[in-house]
Design a protein around this motif. Structure first.
Motif, PDB file in Angstrom:
ATOM      1  N   VAL A   1       0.867  -1.178   0.000  1.00 48.96           N
ATOM      2  CA  VAL A   1       0.000   0.000   0.000  1.00 48.96           C
ATOM      3  C   VAL A   1       0.906   1.230   0.000  1.00 48.96           C
ATOM      4  O   VAL A   1       1.772   1.367   0.863  1.00 48.96           O
ATOM      5  CB  VAL A   1      -0.927   0.017   1.228  1.00 48.96           C
ATOM      6  CG1 VAL A   1      -1.757   1.295   1.248  1.00 48.96           C
ATOM      7  CG2 VAL A   1      -1.827  -1.214   1.230  1.00 48.96           C
ATOM      8  N   TRP A   2       0.697   2.098  -0.979  1.00 46.42           N
ATOM      9  CA  TRP A   2       1.486   3.324  -1.101  1.00 46.42           C
ATOM     10  C   TRP A   2       0.549   4.527  -1.006  1.00 46.42           C
ATOM     11  O   TRP A   2      -0.352   4.679  -1.817  1.00 46.42           O
ATOM     12  CB  TRP A   2       2.214   3.386  -2.443  1.00 46.42           C
ATOM     13  CG  TRP A   2       3.433   2.529  -2.544  1.00 46.42           C
ATOM     14  CD1 TRP A   2       3.607   1.292  -2.016  1.00 46.42           C
ATOM     15  CD2 TRP A   2       4.641   2.851  -3.234  1.00 46.42           C
ATOM     16  NE1 TRP A   2       4.841   0.809  -2.345  1.00 46.42           N
ATOM     17  CE2 TRP A   2       5.499   1.738  -3.087  1.00 46.42           C
ATOM     18  CE3 TRP A   2       5.073   3.949  -3.974  1.00 46.42           C
ATOM     19  CZ2 TRP A   2       6.774   1.706  -3.649  1.00 46.42           C
ATOM     20  CZ3 TRP A   2       6.342   3.921  -4.527  1.00 46.42           C
ATOM     21  CH2 TRP A   2       7.184   2.825  -4.361  1.00 46.42           C
ATOM     22  N   PHE A   3       0.777   5.392  -0.039  1.00 43.84           N
ATOM     23  CA  PHE A   3       0.064   6.662   0.029  1.00 43.84           C
ATOM     24  C   PHE A   3       0.947   7.729  -0.616  1.00 43.84           C
ATOM     25  O   PHE A   3       2.168   7.705  -0.494  1.00 43.84           O
ATOM     26  CB  PHE A   3      -0.242   7.033   1.480  1.00 43.84           C
ATOM     27  CG  PHE A   3      -1.225   6.120   2.149  1.00 43.84           C
ATOM     28  CD1 PHE A   3      -2.587   6.345   2.026  1.00 43.84           C
ATOM     29  CD2 PHE A   3      -0.800   5.038   2.901  1.00 43.84           C
ATOM     30  CE1 PHE A   3      -3.505   5.499   2.641  1.00 43.84           C
ATOM     31  CE2 PHE A   3      -1.705   4.188   3.516  1.00 43.84           C
ATOM     32  CZ  PHE A   3      -3.063   4.420   3.388  1.00 43.84           C
TER      33      PHE A   3
ATOM     34  N   GLY B   1       6.335  11.181  10.108  1.00 40.29           N
ATOM     35  CA  GLY B   1       7.651  10.577   9.907  1.00 40.29           C
ATOM     36  C   GLY B   1       7.880  10.109   8.481  1.00 40.29           C
ATOM     37  O   GLY B   1       8.840   9.383   8.203  1.00 40.29           O
ATOM     38  N   GLY B   2       6.988  10.518   7.571  1.00 38.38           N
ATOM     39  CA  GLY B   2       7.140  10.094   6.183  1.00 38.38           C
ATOM     40  C   GLY B   2       6.803   8.643   5.950  1.00 38.38           C
ATOM     41  O   GLY B   2       7.189   8.063   4.926  1.00 38.38           O
ATOM     42  N   THR B   3       6.062   8.027   6.885  1.00 40.15           N
ATOM     43  CA  THR B   3       5.684   6.619   6.744  1.00 40.15           C
ATOM     44  C   THR B   3       4.488   6.521   5.806  1.00 40.15           C
ATOM     45  O   THR B   3       3.352   6.810   6.188  1.00 40.15           O
ATOM     46  CB  THR B   3       5.335   6.000   8.111  1.00 40.15           C
ATOM     47  OG1 THR B   3       6.439   6.184   9.004  1.00 40.15           O
ATOM     48  CG2 THR B   3       5.048   4.519   7.969  1.00 40.15           C
ATOM     49  N   LEU B   4       4.760   6.116   4.572  1.00 37.71           N
ATOM     50  CA  LEU B   4       3.725   6.099   3.547  1.00 37.71           C
ATOM     51  C   LEU B   4       3.594   4.761   2.838  1.00 37.71           C
ATOM     52  O   LEU B   4       2.632   4.547   2.104  1.00 37.71           O
ATOM     53  CB  LEU B   4       4.023   7.186   2.500  1.00 37.71           C
ATOM     54  CG  LEU B   4       4.046   8.628   3.013  1.00 37.71           C
ATOM     55  CD1 LEU B   4       4.557   9.564   1.929  1.00 37.71           C
ATOM     56  CD2 LEU B   4       2.659   9.053   3.470  1.00 37.71           C
ATOM     57  N   VAL B   5       4.555   3.873   3.023  1.00 37.81           N
ATOM     58  CA  VAL B   5       4.559   2.582   2.323  1.00 37.81           C
ATOM     59  C   VAL B   5       4.387   1.461   3.340  1.00 37.81           C
ATOM     60  O   VAL B   5       5.106   1.400   4.342  1.00 37.81           O
ATOM     61  CB  VAL B   5       5.861   2.383   1.528  1.00 37.81           C
ATOM     62  CG1 VAL B   5       5.844   1.048   0.799  1.00 37.81           C
ATOM     63  CG2 VAL B   5       6.060   3.529   0.539  1.00 37.81           C
ATOM     64  N   PHE B   6       3.425   0.568   3.063  1.00 36.97           N
ATOM     65  CA  PHE B   6       3.135  -0.536   3.963  1.00 36.97           C
ATOM     66  C   PHE B   6       3.159  -1.835   3.165  1.00 36.97           C
ATOM     67  O   PHE B   6       2.411  -1.985   2.190  1.00 36.97           O
ATOM     68  CB  PHE B   6       1.765  -0.344   4.625  1.00 36.97           C
ATOM     69  CG  PHE B   6       1.679   0.905   5.460  1.00 36.97           C
ATOM     70  CD1 PHE B   6       1.927   0.869   6.816  1.00 36.97           C
ATOM     71  CD2 PHE B   6       1.377   2.126   4.869  1.00 36.97           C
ATOM     72  CE1 PHE B   6       1.858   2.018   7.585  1.00 36.97           C
ATOM     73  CE2 PHE B   6       1.305   3.283   5.617  1.00 36.97           C
ATOM     74  CZ  PHE B   6       1.549   3.233   6.981  1.00 36.97           C
ATOM     75  N   PRO B   7       4.016  -2.778   3.525  1.00 43.61           N
ATOM     76  CA  PRO B   7       4.106  -4.030   2.764  1.00 43.61           C
ATOM     77  C   PRO B   7       2.810  -4.815   2.829  1.00 43.61           C
ATOM     78  O   PRO B   7       1.989  -4.635   3.745  1.00 43.61           O
ATOM     79  CB  PRO B   7       5.263  -4.776   3.450  1.00 43.61           C
ATOM     80  CG  PRO B   7       5.346  -4.179   4.827  1.00 43.61           C
ATOM     81  CD  PRO B   7       4.934  -2.750   4.678  1.00 43.61           C
ATOM     82  N   ALA B   8       2.624  -5.691   1.865  1.00 40.58           N
ATOM     83  CA  ALA B   8       1.400  -6.490   1.796  1.00 40.58           C
ATOM     84  C   ALA B   8       1.194  -7.294   3.078  1.00 40.58           C
ATOM     85  O   ALA B   8       0.055  -7.546   3.479  1.00 40.58           O
ATOM     86  CB  ALA B   8       1.447  -7.407   0.583  1.00 40.58           C
ATOM     87  N   ALA B   9       2.287  -7.683   3.731  1.00 38.91           N
ATOM     88  CA  ALA B   9       2.184  -8.477   4.955  1.00 38.91           C
ATOM     89  C   ALA B   9       1.503  -7.715   6.086  1.00 38.91           C
ATOM     90  O   ALA B   9       0.928  -8.327   6.997  1.00 38.91           O
ATOM     91  CB  ALA B   9       3.583  -8.927   5.397  1.00 38.91           C
ATOM     92  N   SER B  10       1.550  -6.394   6.054  1.00 39.73           N
ATOM     93  CA  SER B  10       0.913  -5.598   7.116  1.00 39.73           C
ATOM     94  C   SER B  10      -0.457  -5.083   6.701  1.00 39.73           C
ATOM     95  O   SER B  10      -1.050  -4.259   7.403  1.00 39.73           O
ATOM     96  CB  SER B  10       1.815  -4.412   7.492  1.00 39.73           C
ATOM     97  OG  SER B  10       1.959  -3.527   6.401  1.00 39.73           O
ATOM     98  N   TYR B  11      -0.965  -5.570   5.567  1.00 43.58           N
ATOM     99  CA  TYR B  11      -2.247  -5.078   5.054  1.00 43.58           C
ATOM    100  C   TYR B  11      -3.390  -5.330   6.037  1.00 43.58           C
ATOM    101  O   TYR B  11      -4.248  -4.464   6.245  1.00 43.58           O
ATOM    102  CB  TYR B  11      -2.569  -5.739   3.714  1.00 43.58           C
ATOM    103  CG  TYR B  11      -3.953  -5.421   3.204  1.00 43.58           C
ATOM    104  CD1 TYR B  11      -4.281  -4.141   2.773  1.00 43.58           C
ATOM    105  CD2 TYR B  11      -4.946  -6.401   3.150  1.00 43.58           C
ATOM    106  CE1 TYR B  11      -5.555  -3.841   2.300  1.00 43.58           C
ATOM    107  CE2 TYR B  11      -6.221  -6.115   2.679  1.00 43.58           C
ATOM    108  CZ  TYR B  11      -6.520  -4.834   2.260  1.00 43.58           C
ATOM    109  OH  TYR B  11      -7.775  -4.549   1.801  1.00 43.58           O
ATOM    110  N   THR B  12      -3.424  -6.501   6.657  1.00 45.44           N
ATOM    111  CA  THR B  12      -4.524  -6.829   7.574  1.00 45.44           C
ATOM    112  C   THR B  12      -4.610  -5.824   8.708  1.00 45.44           C
ATOM    113  O   THR B  12      -5.697  -5.331   9.051  1.00 45.44           O
ATOM    114  CB  THR B  12      -4.345  -8.248   8.138  1.00 45.44           C
ATOM    115  OG1 THR B  12      -4.339  -9.197   7.063  1.00 45.44           O
ATOM    116  CG2 THR B  12      -5.463  -8.599   9.094  1.00 45.44           C
TER     117      THR B  12
END
Length: 668
Positions: A566-568, A627-638
């Motif tokens: 997931v990319w914001f 903190g510029g946290t915008l990318v979440f790997p598929a593993a953390s999608y849930t």
């Protein structure tokens, strides 16, 4: 590099008249239909994806670089064959869109449908038409579209077309090795340009997300590369750029590079500095104008802001609607900042160089910086090539820190970069020691969506009131750009449609738009709204959703599983204040507030409800991307989905108003 190669080709033809492709092309062989086998006709079920409604048997592309007259061109001959298995496959593949960009042209489209009994139905020319498509994020692309004839389960669809790219070569061409349908084999036939008396750099390729089969030498000067059993490409909401997740190969002309990454980028930083240094020189005219622009400013930041504002307000960009073709042609002769200043028009590069020259005239340490594009394929220092560093910004030393400016970006406040550049590695050029610096990611509060609404609720559930919205930073940039292209009437219609997208029966009036062209002020909307049925009346009770601005908004994530990260685009904040005036004869029965919770270091969700004097006051604050946290790997999608589902649930929270008994006092 592309321009250099084009010049080489054109000059070779002009000088000798014999610089041409070393072998002729058998176009007939490329553009004729291939035999259909019994196995293909009798195929009953998909091989790659059991759930696929259709699969492509092959997709072949011939890529030819050649010289036509005195100009270079790249021609791509495409040919695809698709087997349809069921009605879903008919629906998905019955209409085809061939997308193209810029000066590219699509021609010689031919298609046919082959039925199971061997009957062939040809695509008619009047079934082919051009149209505009809108992709995710509002990006518009051109397409040639056509509906294949006689489509039914069991048929084979095949079509071919020629794509011509004038005045360019297959230098930095992206060859896609994936489609929206599974493909048994994708094969590219590539023929580099070959000129007499001119030695061109060899053609190279680098693949992403895949490892194609070995390169095979073909006849007539072609070589081929292929990939088999390729799954379909499927989009997901808030996914990375397609170039991050799809299979593709970059094709380009280039010499072998044996330097280490550190040595290569040091050399490139010096080279880029040298190439751009002449554009940063400030003569007396530029110095005088810069002095006038900063008059009265005291701090370095204020001086730089004044210079950016001057460039944005005094210099028109090529794409401004007010620019005439004559002005545009004349401005192409801009060679120095003084030229841009005198003509009052220029390219984005011209405007940034003018800002840099004016800043240098004020004594600032100024450098040209090359950046990657986070919305495309992220820059990686391991690929020794500047192709993925397509953006130029201006780096200015303030104190001991490099700050980045883009004076040509008129839709953002001074000091903010387009979101595609934020967080990217920036090569700050220098004649001796170029350095990499990461461009900062703006704080969520710089992209604030601030919304207020004061509403009266009637006994039948209708709400009516005044709404004010303000957007800043990245939250405003895209809206500004879209609205600036429209008339005031169209702007009002857009806002009405925005409201009706949440409440289809809403009546919207008194629409106003403010600060459209002043990016240093929030873009402001206001309107009056009347929405029947917003609140639900059941007997003696009225149920009211306090979060007016989230009414009718669908859940951000609906799928139970996720393939891609997931990319914001950018961090953002939302701050809402809603006042609900209770109808006479009703009182608050349920004063329970929605739940608030934190989102760790990434953000927070806070809400509160207050009641008094016959009204309810609801406050909502949502912050995300700290903190510029915008990318979440598929593993953390849930976990991510769970957090946004919880926000969605709290946004739907309703309060209950109860009709007072006869003779009871008025609500307080």
């Amino acid at each position: 590099m592309a321009c250099q190669l084009a010049r080489i080709a054109s000059i070779a033809v002009l000088l000798g008249g014999c610089a041409a492709a070393s072998t002729s092309i058998n176009v007939v062989a490329i553009t004729q239909w291939l035999p259909v086998t019994d196995e293909e006709r009798n195929l009953k079920a998909p091989k790659i994806d059991p759930d696929a409604g259709a699969e492509a048997l092959f997709w072949r592309v011939h890529v030819v670089d050649e010289v036509k007259g005195q100009d270079p061109e790249t021609v791509l001959y495409h040919y695809i064959r698709i087997k349809v298995f069921n009605q879903r496959g008919c629906d998905e593949q019955g209409t085809q869109d061939i997308r193209y960009f810029g000066k590219h042209t699509i021609a010689e489209i031919a298609g046919r449908t082959i039925k199971s009994d061997g009957t062939i139905v040809e695509l008619k020319k009047d079934a082919i038409f051009k149209r505009d498509l809108v992709k995710a994020g509002g990006l518009k692309v051109k397409a040639v579209s056509f509906a294949m004839p006689a489509v039914e389960p069991g048929v084979i669809l095949e079509y071919r077309w020629r794509e011509t790219r004038d005045d360019e070569l297959a230098n930095y061409v992206r060859m896609m090795f994936q489609r929206d349908v599974p493909v048994y084999e994708i094969k590219y036939f590539i023929r580099p340009l070959s000129l007499d008396y001119v030695t061109l750099p060899p053609m190279k390729r680098v693949s992403f997300g895949m490892q194609p089969g070995p390169t095979v030498t073909e006849k007539d000067g072609f070589y081929s590369m292929s990939l088999k059993d390729v799954p379909a490409y499927k989009e997901e909401p808030l996914m990375p750029s397609e170039w991050v997740v799809r299979n593709w190969t970059l094709l380009y002309y280039g010499d072998d590079i044996k330097a280490s990454p550190e040595k290569f980028w040091t050399g490139e930083g010096k080279k880029i500095y040298s190439l751009n240094e002449p554009y940063l020189k400030a003569n007396s005219y530029v110095r005088d104008v810069s002095n006038e622009a900063v008059a009265g400013a005291t701090s370095p930041e204020e001086k730089l802001a004044r210079l950016v504002q001057y460039c944005r307000t005094k210099i028109k960009l090529f794409d401004d609607e007010s620019v005439t073709e004559r002005e545009r042609e004349k401005a192409k002769e801009n060679n120095r900042p003084a030229d841009t200043l005198k003509r009052g028009i220029g390219s984005g590069f011209d405007v940034n160089m003018l800002f840099a020259a004016m800043a240098r005239a004020q004594g600032f340490d100024v450098r040209v910086a090359k950046l990657g594009d986070r919305g495309d394929f992220p820059f990686n220092r391991g690929f020794l090539n500047t192709y993925f560093m397509g953006t130029i910004d201006i780096a200015v030393k303030v104190g001991d820190q490099w700050q980045f400016y883009n004076a040509a970006t008129k839709w953002l406040p001074v000091g903010m970069l387009p979101w595609r550049e934020e967080g990217s590695d920036a090569l700050v050029t220098d004649p001796k020691e170029p350095v990499f610096v990461q461009a900062p990611v703006s704080d969520p509060e710089k992209s604030l969506r601030s919304r207020t609404g004061v509403f009266q609720v009637d006994e039948d559930g209708t709400i009516e009131g005044e709404v004010h919205l303000a957007f800043s930073g990245h939250a405003a940039a895209g809206r500004r750009e879209e609205l600036a292209r429209e008339s005031p009437a169209q702007q009002e219609d857009d806002i009405r449609e925005m409201v009706r997208g949440q409440m289809s029966n809403a009546e919207v009036s008194d629409v106003k738009v403010e600060n459209l062209l002043d990016a240093d002020k929030p873009l402001a909307y206001s309107y009056r709204v009347k929405a029947p049925g917003y609140a639900q009346r059941t007997g003696k009770r009225i149920f009211v959703q306090l979060a007016y601005f989230q009414h009718g908004v669908a859940a951000r994530f609906t799928a139970s599983e996720r393939k891609y990260p997931v990319w914001f685009d950018y961090p953002w904040a939302e701050e809402d204040d809603v006042t609900i005036k209770v109808p006479k004869g009703f009182e608050l029965e349920n004063a329970e507030s929605p739940a608030s919770f934190g989102l760790g270091p990434v953000g927070e969700y806070r809400v509160s409800v207050k009641a008094g004097r016959g009204q309810l006051m609801y406050h909502r604050k949502f912050v995300f991307g700290r903190g510029g946290t915008l990318v979440f790997p598929a593993a953390s999608y849930t976990a991510l989905k769970k957090a946004f589902d919880a926000i969605q649930e709290q946004d739907q929270h309703t309060i209950t108003l109860r009709q007072q008994a006869a003779g009871a006092g008025a609500n307080q």
